[in-house]
Design a protein around this motif. Structure first.
Motif, PDB file in Angstrom:
ATOM      1  N   UNK A   1       0.752  -1.154   0.071  1.00 24.22           N
ATOM      2  CA  UNK A   1      -0.035  -0.055  -0.043  1.00 24.22           C
ATOM      3  C   UNK A   1       0.817   1.329   0.020  1.00 24.22           C
ATOM      4  N   UNK A   2       0.315   2.315  -0.486  1.00 23.00           N
ATOM      5  CA  UNK A   2       1.153   3.378  -0.643  1.00 23.00           C
ATOM      6  C   UNK A   2       1.602   4.323   0.763  1.00 23.00           C
ATOM      7  N   UNK A   3       0.725   3.777   1.781  1.00 26.68           N
ATOM      8  CA  UNK A   3       0.950   4.309   3.058  1.00 26.68           C
ATOM      9  C   UNK A   3       2.122   3.609   3.725  1.00 26.68           C
ATOM     10  N   UNK A   4       2.567   2.343   3.248  1.00 25.68           N
ATOM     11  CA  UNK A   4       3.712   1.704   3.746  1.00 25.68           C
ATOM     12  C   UNK A   4       4.766   2.126   2.853  1.00 25.68           C
ATOM     13  N   UNK A   5       4.621   2.481   1.577  1.00 26.46           N
ATOM     14  CA  UNK A   5       5.732   2.977   0.833  1.00 26.46           C
ATOM     15  C   UNK A   5       6.189   4.350   1.427  1.00 26.46           C
ATOM     16  N   UNK A   6       5.127   5.085   2.017  1.00 29.92           N
ATOM     17  CA  UNK A   6       5.543   6.226   2.525  1.00 29.92           C
ATOM     18  C   UNK A   6       5.970   6.366   3.727  1.00 29.92           C
ATOM     19  N   UNK A   7       6.058   5.092   4.503  1.00 33.75           N
ATOM     20  CA  UNK A   7       6.646   5.019   5.890  1.00 33.75           C
ATOM     21  C   UNK A   7       8.137   5.479   5.933  1.00 33.75           C
ATOM     22  N   UNK A   8       8.477   6.239   6.963  1.00 34.77           N
ATOM     23  CA  UNK A   8       9.591   6.540   7.109  1.00 34.77           C
ATOM     24  C   UNK A   8      10.725   5.393   7.133  1.00 34.77           C
ATOM     25  N   UNK A   9      11.912   5.736   6.326  1.00 35.72           N
ATOM     26  CA  UNK A   9      13.079   4.736   6.289  1.00 35.72           C
ATOM     27  C   UNK A   9      13.809   4.582   7.472  1.00 35.72           C
ATOM     28  N   UNK A  10      13.943   5.582   8.191  1.00 39.61           N
ATOM     29  CA  UNK A  10      15.026   5.764   9.408  1.00 39.61           C
ATOM     30  C   UNK A  10      14.122   6.076  10.619  1.00 39.61           C
ATOM     31  N   UNK A  11      14.897   5.561  11.791  1.00 40.89           N
ATOM     32  CA  UNK A  11      14.172   5.986  12.992  1.00 40.89           C
ATOM     33  C   UNK A  11      14.329   7.405  13.321  1.00 40.89           C
ATOM     34  N   UNK A  12      13.307   8.017  13.973  1.00 42.77           N
ATOM     35  CA  UNK A  12      13.223   9.279  14.192  1.00 42.77           C
ATOM     36  C   UNK A  12      14.693   9.532  15.171  1.00 42.77           C
ATOM     37  N   UNK A  13      15.219  10.823  14.625  1.00 43.06           N
ATOM     38  CA  UNK A  13      16.314  11.284  15.554  1.00 43.06           C
ATOM     39  C   UNK A  13      17.616  10.495  15.293  1.00 43.06           C
ATOM     40  N   UNK A  14      17.684   9.625  14.317  1.00 38.17           N
ATOM     41  CA  UNK A  14      19.010   8.684  13.851  1.00 38.17           C
ATOM     42  C   UNK A  14      19.547   9.154  12.849  1.00 38.17           C
ATOM     43  N   UNK A  15      20.904   9.343  13.024  1.00 35.76           N
ATOM     44  CA  UNK A  15      21.699   9.691  11.492  1.00 35.76           C
ATOM     45  C   UNK A  15      21.867   8.545  10.804  1.00 35.76           C
ATOM     46  N   UNK A  16      21.728   8.565   9.534  1.00 37.34           N
ATOM     47  CA  UNK A  16      21.753   7.527   8.597  1.00 37.34           C
ATOM     48  C   UNK A  16      23.489   6.790   8.864  1.00 37.34           C
ATOM     49  N   UNK A  17      24.368   7.819   9.165  1.00 34.52           N
ATOM     50  CA  UNK A  17      25.722   7.354   9.247  1.00 34.52           C
ATOM     51  C   UNK A  17      26.233   6.711  10.403  1.00 34.52           C
ATOM     52  N   UNK A  18      25.130   6.487  11.406  1.00 36.71           N
ATOM     53  CA  UNK A  18      25.374   6.039  12.771  1.00 36.71           C
ATOM     54  C   UNK A  18      25.631   4.536  12.647  1.00 36.71           C
ATOM     55  N   UNK A  19      25.096   3.860  11.822  1.00 34.34           N
ATOM     56  CA  UNK A  19      25.344   2.359  11.662  1.00 34.34           C
ATOM     57  C   UNK A  19      25.479   2.268  10.081  1.00 34.34           C
ATOM     58  N   UNK A  20      26.179   1.281   9.678  1.00 40.82           N
ATOM     59  CA  UNK A  20      26.987   0.613  10.479  1.00 40.82           C
ATOM     60  C   UNK A  20      28.517   1.019  10.716  1.00 40.82           C
ATOM     61  N   UNK A  21      29.196   0.559  11.620  1.00 35.60           N
ATOM     62  CA  UNK A  21      30.602   1.040  11.593  1.00 35.60           C
ATOM     63  C   UNK A  21      31.619  -0.147  11.478  1.00 35.60           C
ATOM     64  N   UNK A  22      31.002  -1.409  11.489  1.00 36.96           N
ATOM     65  CA  UNK A  22      31.972  -2.587  11.281  1.00 36.96           C
ATOM     66  C   UNK A  22      31.343  -3.454   9.942  1.00 36.96           C
ATOM     67  N   UNK A  23      32.292  -4.472   9.583  1.00 36.52           N
ATOM     68  CA  UNK A  23      31.645  -5.222   8.473  1.00 36.52           C
ATOM     69  C   UNK A  23      30.569  -5.847   8.964  1.00 36.52           C
ATOM     70  N   UNK A  24      29.494  -6.539   8.146  1.00 33.67           N
ATOM     71  CA  UNK A  24      28.098  -7.227   8.473  1.00 33.67           C
ATOM     72  C   UNK A  24      28.285  -8.650   8.070  1.00 33.67           C
TER      73      UNK A  24
END
Length: 330
Positions: A14-37
């Motif tokens: 559904x469009x509503x799911x596609x519009x859901x926020x991709x990142x948790x609120x207040x979280x920088x995209x660069x905060x994770x990952x810092x190590x190999x996965x």
């Protein structure tokens, strides 16, 4: 429910799911990952889950900016590798490409599960949907259709053997269900991965197996094995000469799988959202999407973690009782 309708529900969000926020609120995209996965594949090499992970990993590495290492931990139809990840600390360093097998199928078998698929894992995102077909060896088997093969099996109860990637795997349940639905008897021979199953099928070590059309197609085309039906509503574009289960005389036969990324329970939501966003980017890539279409395993795009978690609960609640009711043994 017809497979076509289910597939549409899986692949269209559904469009509503596609519009859901991709990142948790207040979280920088660069905060994770810092190590190999690490991504654990709970099956051996050469099977659908292994191939899928190896297609996704290089692009996922580019998106996340960290090395993505694939680790095969086969055993018990995906249970061993999935259990390993379920018992890891939720640091965001390790995930598993789990399948329907350890999430919904194995819990319906007599052997106790070492983990709870709902309680002990964090669903992140699905990757591909997996229609399943059934193939028979052409080494010593004269049958060319499902009806002819069933006649052979009924003439020699307990003689014919089928292979799978382990107890509780989708291939195991699909092949066992075939015997149950047709009133025949067959012996299960578990292997550690799809590559071993296909080798055994071509040599005649086993007589049939159930798997993805794209992996069975080379043997079908070469004449070393024959796909006798696909468990889909419509004929597969990969093997248009192969009938559907309904056309083969089994309208109630049902078999499919899906692959999804999970972390250990307690995985922080910002990590879950970041990984889900990265997977959506990878699966939406035109080249990768086309590769999965060519494999007959369409990418499941447009999902978010909440929708996937709800779907996982639904699949567990649907399949575990069904497997239990079929009284499938190991």
């Amino acid at each position: 429910m017809r497979l076509t309708l289910r597939r549409r529900a899986l692949l269209a969000a559904p469009a509503a799911l596609l519009a859901a926020p991709a990142l948790g609120q207040g979280t920088s995209p660069g905060a994770w990952p810092q190590r190999p996965i690490r991504i654990v594949v709970p099956f051996g090499g050469g099977g659908g889950s292994d191939v899928t992970t190896r297609i996704i990993a290089p692009r996922l590495q580019d998106v996340l900016g960290q090395p993505v290492v694939i680790e095969n931990r086969a055993g018990a139809g995906g249970v061993v590798g999935t259990d390993y990840v379920a018992k890891q600390p939720p640091t965001g360093d390790v995930f598993v490409l789990a399948t329907l097998s350890p999430i919904g199928l194995a819990p319906g078998l007599p052997t106790p599960m070492p983990f709870d698929p709902i309680r002990d894992l964090t669903p992140v995102a699905p990757t591909v949907f997996v229609p399943i077909g059934l193939a028979i060896t052409q080494r010593g088997v004269t049958a060319r259709t499902a009806q002819e093969f069933v006649a052979l099996m009924k003439a020699r109860p307990g003689f014919y053997q089928y292979g799978s990637s382990g107890v509780g795997s989708s291939g195991h349940i699909a092949a066992a269900t075939f015997a149950i639905k047709t009133g025949t008897e067959a012996i299960h021979v578990p292997y550690r991965g799809g590559g071993q199953v296909f080798t055994a099928l071509q040599s005649g070590e086993i007589h049939y197996c159930a798997d993805i059309a794209s992996l069975l197609k080379p043997f079908h085309d070469a004449g070393t094995a024959r796909i006798i039906f696909m468990a889909t509503d419509d004929r597969s574009s990969l093997v248009p000469d192969v009938p559907t289960a309904r056309e083969a005389g089994m309208p109630d036969y049902k078999a499919y799988s899906w692959y999804g990324i999970f972390g250990p329970a307690g995985l922080a939501r910002p990590i879950v959202d970041r990984m889900a966003q990265a997977l959506e980017t990878v699966l939406s890539d035109a080249t990768i999407k086309r590769r999965f279409e060519e494999m007959g395993t369409p990418a499941m795009t447009g999902w978010n973690p909440d929708r996937f978690a709800a779907y996982v609960r639904e699949e567990n609640a649907t399949w575990a009782p069904l497997v239990r009711s079929l009284n499938i043994r190991e």
